[in-house]
Scaffold this motif. Structure first.
Motif, PDB file in Angstrom:
ATOM      1  N   ALA A  87       0.870  -1.180   0.000  1.00 23.17           N
ATOM      2  CA  ALA A  87       0.000   0.000   0.000  1.00 23.17           C
ATOM      3  C   ALA A  87       0.903   1.224   0.000  1.00 23.17           C
ATOM      4  O   ALA A  87       1.988   1.213   0.579  1.00 23.17           O
ATOM      5  CB  ALA A  87      -0.933   0.000   1.206  1.00 23.17           C
ATOM      6  N   GLY A  88       0.470   2.274  -0.662  1.00 19.04           N
ATOM      7  CA  GLY A  88       1.379   3.412  -0.793  1.00 19.04           C
ATOM      8  C   GLY A  88       0.794   4.737  -0.346  1.00 19.04           C
ATOM      9  O   GLY A  88      -0.403   4.961  -0.458  1.00 19.04           O
ATOM     10  N   GLN A  89       1.705   5.577   0.081  1.00 16.69           N
ATOM     11  CA  GLN A  89       3.106   5.279   0.366  1.00 16.69           C
ATOM     12  C   GLN A  89       3.312   5.187   1.897  1.00 16.69           C
ATOM     13  O   GLN A  89       4.226   4.528   2.351  1.00 16.69           O
ATOM     14  CB  GLN A  89       4.008   6.391  -0.201  1.00 16.69           C
ATOM     15  N   ARG A  90       2.452   5.866   2.659  1.00 21.12           N
ATOM     16  CA  ARG A  90       2.363   5.723   4.115  1.00 21.12           C
ATOM     17  C   ARG A  90       0.956   5.254   4.441  1.00 21.12           C
ATOM     18  O   ARG A  90      -0.016   5.744   3.862  1.00 21.12           O
ATOM     19  CB  ARG A  90       2.655   7.056   4.823  1.00 21.12           C
ATOM     20  N   THR A  91       0.854   4.349   5.376  1.00 20.06           N
ATOM     21  CA  THR A  91      -0.447   3.745   5.672  1.00 20.06           C
ATOM     22  C   THR A  91      -0.704   3.744   7.171  1.00 20.06           C
ATOM     23  O   THR A  91       0.141   3.301   7.955  1.00 20.06           O
ATOM     24  CB  THR A  91      -0.505   2.291   5.146  1.00 20.06           C
ATOM     25  N   ASP A  92      -1.862   4.258   7.562  1.00 13.33           N
ATOM     26  CA  ASP A  92      -2.344   4.172   8.952  1.00 13.33           C
ATOM     27  C   ASP A  92      -3.587   3.293   8.959  1.00 13.33           C
ATOM     28  O   ASP A  92      -4.477   3.441   8.109  1.00 13.33           O
ATOM     29  CB  ASP A  92      -2.696   5.558   9.505  1.00 13.33           C
ATOM     30  N   VAL A  93      -3.661   2.395   9.918  1.00 10.58           N
ATOM     31  CA  VAL A  93      -4.782   1.465  10.023  1.00 10.58           C
ATOM     32  C   VAL A  93      -5.533   1.733  11.316  1.00 10.58           C
ATOM     33  O   VAL A  93      -4.926   1.794  12.400  1.00 10.58           O
ATOM     34  CB  VAL A  93      -4.291   0.006   9.981  1.00 10.58           C
ATOM     35  N   TYR A  94      -6.854   1.895  11.199  1.00 18.86           N
ATOM     36  CA  TYR A  94      -7.712   2.195  12.348  1.00 18.86           C
ATOM     37  C   TYR A  94      -8.794   1.126  12.456  1.00 18.86           C
ATOM     38  O   TYR A  94      -9.342   0.659  11.451  1.00 18.86           O
ATOM     39  CB  TYR A  94      -8.404   3.548  12.189  1.00 18.86           C
ATOM     40  N   VAL A  95      -9.105   0.762  13.668  1.00 17.50           N
ATOM     41  CA  VAL A  95     -10.325   0.017  13.958  1.00 17.50           C
ATOM     42  C   VAL A  95     -11.238   0.996  14.681  1.00 17.50           C
ATOM     43  O   VAL A  95     -10.922   1.440  15.795  1.00 17.50           O
ATOM     44  CB  VAL A  95     -10.048  -1.233  14.804  1.00 17.50           C
ATOM     45  N   GLU A  98      -9.653   3.949  16.687  1.00 17.86           N
ATOM     46  CA  GLU A  98      -8.416   3.569  17.363  1.00 17.86           C
ATOM     47  C   GLU A  98      -7.335   3.251  16.334  1.00 17.86           C
ATOM     48  O   GLU A  98      -7.478   2.342  15.521  1.00 17.86           O
ATOM     49  CB  GLU A  98      -8.659   2.347  18.245  1.00 17.86           C
ATOM     50  N   LYS A  99      -6.247   4.011  16.395  1.00 15.18           N
ATOM     51  CA  LYS A  99      -5.134   3.750  15.498  1.00 15.18           C
ATOM     52  C   LYS A  99      -4.393   2.511  15.971  1.00 15.18           C
ATOM     53  O   LYS A  99      -3.865   2.464  17.084  1.00 15.18           O
ATOM     54  CB  LYS A  99      -4.184   4.944  15.449  1.00 15.18           C
ATOM     55  N   VAL A 100      -4.341   1.501  15.092  1.00 10.05           N
ATOM     56  CA  VAL A 100      -3.733   0.221  15.466  1.00 10.05           C
ATOM     57  C   VAL A 100      -2.271   0.156  15.066  1.00 10.05           C
ATOM     58  O   VAL A 100      -1.437  -0.343  15.820  1.00 10.05           O
ATOM     59  CB  VAL A 100      -4.513  -0.944  14.822  1.00 10.05           C
ATOM     60  N   ASP A 101      -1.945   0.663  13.891  1.00  4.97           N
ATOM     61  CA  ASP A 101      -0.561   0.574  13.432  1.00  4.97           C
ATOM     62  C   ASP A 101      -0.353   1.507  12.253  1.00  4.97           C
ATOM     63  O   ASP A 101      -1.316   1.979  11.633  1.00  4.97           O
ATOM     64  CB  ASP A 101      -0.224  -0.863  13.027  1.00  4.97           C
ATOM     65  N   SER A 102       0.926   1.757  11.928  1.00  9.46           N
ATOM     66  CA  SER A 102       1.320   2.565  10.773  1.00  9.46           C
ATOM     67  C   SER A 102       2.445   1.859  10.041  1.00  9.46           C
ATOM     68  O   SER A 102       3.199   1.076  10.629  1.00  9.46           O
ATOM     69  CB  SER A 102       1.806   3.949  11.212  1.00  9.46           C
ATOM     70  N   HIS A 103       2.544   2.157   8.751  1.00  9.07           N
ATOM     71  CA  HIS A 103       3.635   1.577   7.951  1.00  9.07           C
ATOM     72  C   HIS A 103       4.136   2.624   6.978  1.00  9.07           C
ATOM     73  O   HIS A 103       3.353   3.312   6.318  1.00  9.07           O
ATOM     74  CB  HIS A 103       3.160   0.352   7.180  1.00  9.07           C
ATOM     75  N   LEU A 104       5.450   2.740   6.862  1.00 11.15           N
ATOM     76  CA  LEU A 104       6.085   3.632   5.903  1.00 11.15           C
ATOM     77  C   LEU A 104       6.777   2.793   4.845  1.00 11.15           C
ATOM     78  O   LEU A 104       7.588   1.926   5.153  1.00 11.15           O
ATOM     79  CB  LEU A 104       7.110   4.533   6.605  1.00 11.15           C
ATOM     80  N   GLY A 105       6.454   3.046   3.598  1.00 13.71           N
ATOM     81  CA  GLY A 105       7.055   2.288   2.495  1.00 13.71           C
ATOM     82  C   GLY A 105       5.967   1.750   1.598  1.00 13.71           C
ATOM     83  O   GLY A 105       5.089   1.015   2.037  1.00 13.71           O
ATOM     84  N   ALA A 136      -5.981   4.756   6.033  1.00 11.93           N
ATOM     85  CA  ALA A 136      -5.574   6.024   5.442  1.00 11.93           C
ATOM     86  C   ALA A 136      -4.245   5.838   4.731  1.00 11.93           C
ATOM     87  O   ALA A 136      -3.233   5.508   5.365  1.00 11.93           O
ATOM     88  CB  ALA A 136      -5.451   7.096   6.521  1.00 11.93           C
ATOM     89  N   CYS A 137      -4.258   6.004   3.414  1.00 11.34           N
ATOM     90  CA  CYS A 137      -3.020   5.978   2.636  1.00 11.34           C
ATOM     91  C   CYS A 137      -2.638   7.405   2.274  1.00 11.34           C
ATOM     92  O   CYS A 137      -3.507   8.270   2.126  1.00 11.34           O
ATOM     93  CB  CYS A 137      -3.190   5.148   1.373  1.00 11.34           C
TER      94      CYS A 137
END
Length: 832
Positions: A87-95, A98-105, A136-137
């Motif tokens: 997923a690009g390019q930064r990703t935030d995952v919410y339930v 509640e923000k569960v995690d983020s990923h860069l790349g 959120a990407c």
């Protein structure tokens, strides 16, 4: 483990929101707060069309996705995971909020554990037990991230690879690595082999128990060749869990890609899960100052490149589309592919294993310079992820550490020694993570001594020099590195543009001591020294001749490891707004929708084992010249002999000789007369006969400057309408060499099928051999008006749109009815 793709029932909003609450606020406020959410299917990018919009830069910013998932984990203490294949390019995952995690790349895989957050969200009464998930990407530009916006490709936003819902028990397998070693490997078999299995566990609750492991090895035909069972205490990190001897294993090769499988079943108190991996036995070597060897035998690496990009969907290619593309690459005869310039989908790597394509895969440290600590950490993280995630693929031989790292622009400093030190750090890390493969980079001369395999910049006949300089340029570079591999060569070519006489301006090319390297700014279409990329015709004709020269030369370069043409498919790019199709890198041998160009068949004639024959010019309906003038008819084939017929009369048989340039000697000189002609070629190889034929019109009437456009339409069986504009002079004579830009427009019902980056899917495009077309969806009726504006320019194929001059002139043209029974329409065509 239970795994399923989450493709359906996603809603998408392109734009920024104040936070995750705004994703769900409409549910609470009974739709008093409305955000225009759109139903989409994953994979999806919110840049599917705008990257090819000729009138503006593509969107870079936030894009949101939401869904309400019905979760049912069968394991009593199990974990519920979302596995992102990219997923690009930064990703935030919410339930919910509640923000569960983020990923860069934007290109490596990552997994998010939503177990605990999902349990809390199930208590929200209005969702009736379903779990609201928001993603959120963001592909906004940040200097301290890779890749650079100066890169020659778009940074797509969105969940553009598959997203999976995964249920695992309390303790599960996080990763399985398979290491193979061989004894006396050569040809198709080895005297013996050994397989070591390593594994990591996923144990977020820190359970302290023993687990049962069952490991099975199978041949490609499904026959089991090894099994082990054991009970082990839970461990931390990576651990070897089994070792097997395999007598006389079959070797993986590009011609016979033999794969083995390894299954590991882990059983804990909470349940069992199985992890499956494919692997292969093979050896490879880049001989120091010599060729490449696979399984002890010399193999000339014949390659191309791939970008994750496709008409209408951008990076969000389905598995079926990816397979179609990779199958075309293999059918061309390639045995190697460089995945530029980032880690690509697991589907691509699986297909490389299956089809027999050796791989150079790299991280997106591409151009721009070198940033600070966060920038470097992302490079390290992405290199680590790429190696760990694609470790088991026998197709992978090279880990790419960077591309064009000598290209400065993103920072107000550029320190070669700092870049060298960091490149050395990545090189060391790659070998620590994977001792069995080599490192590589392309175009960074001051780092070429650090890595294992180096590719300089050699663009003979395009950005510098002439294509006959190719072999000498390669030999010079070869002598200055331990392991030379030529990545990236080719030429931009507008699909369906053909010329009677290919570019002949070689005398204008300034040969700076035979230099053929691309330098910063050479890709621009104005300024600088004379070069084919600026001054040439951008035709398929020239491109085919260049390919022909390169491939016939490579056959005699017995010291060459290999070379890879750039790039297999036309692809979108933000740095080329002045291309004949704006924002398109047009060096592909197929169009952006996988339609083969003539170049595809030139490669087949040298590389393919399957017999083929192709008459050049299938998309050249009009040829031109004087009455009775001798014209060359070219054929590309891998058969020993080919016979050509013109209008039913044999022009004789020619024998193929790869060193007889052009067309390996398969060319005929014949007089042509005005009118319609039919060509038919017959080739035989190994008892198999293949034929090819085409029809064309030979035009002898001379023409002046283009003065008007004729617009015609053709209703197609699938409901679309092909609208075509053709250039004519003041006397009504067709102008087959006209190359002006035209812009299609439409008013009323229907829509143009544009922003596709194809020759018939772009509303702003240069004429190709005097014509341009676009598809229209009529929505069941004729549009009120179809318009074409012609920007007359005296420049070459890359001339700026602003270069048009002259008085505005108005013409009218009659357009045939789109649907039977509809009246003929008169369309105004404005010419500037």
């Amino acid at each position: 483990m239970i795994k399923q793709r989450l493709n359906e029932q996603w809603e998408h909003y392109r734009g920024s929101l104040g936070g995750p609450w705004e994703v769900w606020r409409a549910d609470k406020l009974h739709n008093h707060y409305n955000v225009p959410w759109k139903l989409v299917t994953l994979p999806h990018t919110y840049n599917g069309y705008d990257v090819m919009d000729p009138d503006g830069k593509y969107y870079q910013g936030q894009g949101w996705y939401r869904n309400k998932l019905e979760l049912s984990n069968p394991y009593p203490k199990g974990r519920t995971l979302l596995h992102f294949e990219g997923a690009g390019q930064r990703t935030d995952v919410y339930v919910y909020t509640e923000k569960v995690d983020s990923h860069l790349g934007g290109y490596d895989e990552f997994t998010v554990d939503i177990t605990d957050a999902a349990a809390r969200a199930k208590e929200i009464e209005r969702y009736a037990g379903r779990v609201p998930v928001a993603i959120a990407c963001d592909n906004s530009r940040e200097l301290e991230t890779i890749p650079s916006d100066a890169s020659d490709f778009n940074l797509y936003g969105g969940v553009y690879r598959y997203l999976n819902l995964v249920y695992v028990p309390q303790v599960s397998l996080a990763q399985v690595h398979v290491d193979t070693t061989l004894q006396d490997a050569a040809g198709s078999r080895a005297a013996g082999g050994q397989v070591k299995i390593h594994a990591k566990l996923y144990n977020p609750s820190c359970a302290n128990e023993t687990v049962k492991l069952v490991i099975a090895l199978k041949q490609q035909d499904g026959v089991q060749i090894g099994q082990a069972e054991m009970i082990l205490p839970i461990w931390q990190g990576e651990q070897e869990i089994a070792c097997f001897d395999v007598p006389a294993p079959s070797l993986w090769s590009t011609e016979a890609p033999h794969l083995y499988s390894c299954s590991v079943t882990l059983t804990c108190e909470d349940g069992a899960t199985t992890h499956n991996e494919c692997f292969g036995f093979r050896t490879f070597e880049f001989v120091k100052h010599g060729p490449f060897k696979l399984n002890g035998e010399r193999l000339l690496l014949r390659g191309t490149h791939r970008h994750e990009d496709h008409a209408a969907v951008g990076a969000a290619m389905s598995e079926a589309l990816i397979r179609e593309e990779m199958t075309l690459i293999k059918a061309m005869g390639a045995n190697f592919i460089r995945l530029g310039h980032y880690q690509q989908s697991r589907i691509v790597l699986d297909l490389c294993d299956e089809l027999g394509l050796l791989v150079w895969e790299e991280i997106p440290w591409c151009r721009g310079g070198l940033g600070g600590p966060a920038y470097r950490k992302q490079c390290i993280d992405m290199l680590t992820a790429m190696i760990e995630q694609h470790y088991n693929h026998p197709s992978v031989i090279l880990w790419g550490l960077g591309n064009e790292n000598d290209w400065e622009c993103d920072f107000d400093y550029f320190d070669q020694q700092d870049i060298r030190a960091f490149m050395a750090e990545l090189h060391t890390l790659a070998h620590e993570l994977d001792a069995g493969r080599l490192t590589a980079i392309r175009r960074c001369e001051f780092c070429k001594d650090i890595i294992d395999v180096y590719s300089p910049s050699i663009w003979a006949g395009w950005y510098r020099g002439i294509y006959t300089d190719y072999e000498a340029s390669c030999l010079t570079a070869f002598e200055h590195v331990d392991s030379f591999f030529h990545m990236e060569w080719g030429a931009d070519n507008l699909p369906t543009r053909h010329v009677e006489k290919p570019f002949t301006g070689f005398k204008q090319m300034k040969k700076s001591e035979g230099a053929t390297d691309e330098r910063d700014g050479d890709y621009l279409l104005t300024g600088g020294e004379p070069r084919v990329s600026r001054d040439g015709d951008w035709s398929e004709t020239y491109f085919c001749e260049m390919i022909d020269w390169y491939l016939k030369s490579q056959e005699n370069m017995d010291w060459l490891t290999g070379a890879a043409q750039w790039s297999f498919k036309d692809f979108s790019t933000p740095v080329r707004p002045d291309s004949p199709i704006p924002y398109l890198n047009m060096k592909g041998i197929v169009e952006r929708d996988l339609t083969p160009k003539e170049a595809y068949y030139v490669f087949q004639s040298y590389w393919s084992e399957k017999v083929m024959v192709r008459i050049y010019g299938h998309t050249m309906p009009v040829r031109w010249g004087a009455e009775g003038e001798l014209k060359t008819i070219k054929i590309y084939s891998n058969a020993a002999e080919v016979e050509l017929f013109l209008d039913g009369i044999s022009l004789g048989v020619k024998r193929r000789d790869s060193q007889n340039f052009p067309c390996a000697g398969l060319r005929w000189e014949t007089a042509l007369h005005a009118g319609e002609h039919h060509l038919r070629a017959v080739a035989v190889r190994d008892g198999v006969t293949v034929t090819d034929e085409l029809r064309f019109t030979y035009q002898t009437a001379s023409w002046g400057e283009p003065a008007q456009l004729e617009l015609t339409t053709e209703a197609l069986a699938d409901g679309r309408v092909l609208v075509e504009a053709r250039a004519y002079d003041a006397n009504g004579v067709f102008c087959p060499d006209s190359a002006a830009f035209v812009r299609f427009g439409l008013a009323g019902d229907g829509k143009l099928l544009d922003n596709l980056g194809t020759i018939r899917g772009s509303r702003l495009v240069q004429l190709a051999s005097g014509r341009a077309g676009i598809y229209v969806d009529p929505y069941g009726g004729l549009p009120a008006a179809i318009t074409v504006r012609d920007f007359v320019s005296a420049g070459g194929p890359a001339s700026s749109l602003a270069a048009g001059s002259g008085d505005k002139r108005t013409y009218t043209s009659v357009v045939s009815a789109i649907c039977e029974g509809m009246p003929t329409r008169t369309v105004v065509i404005e010419t500037f």
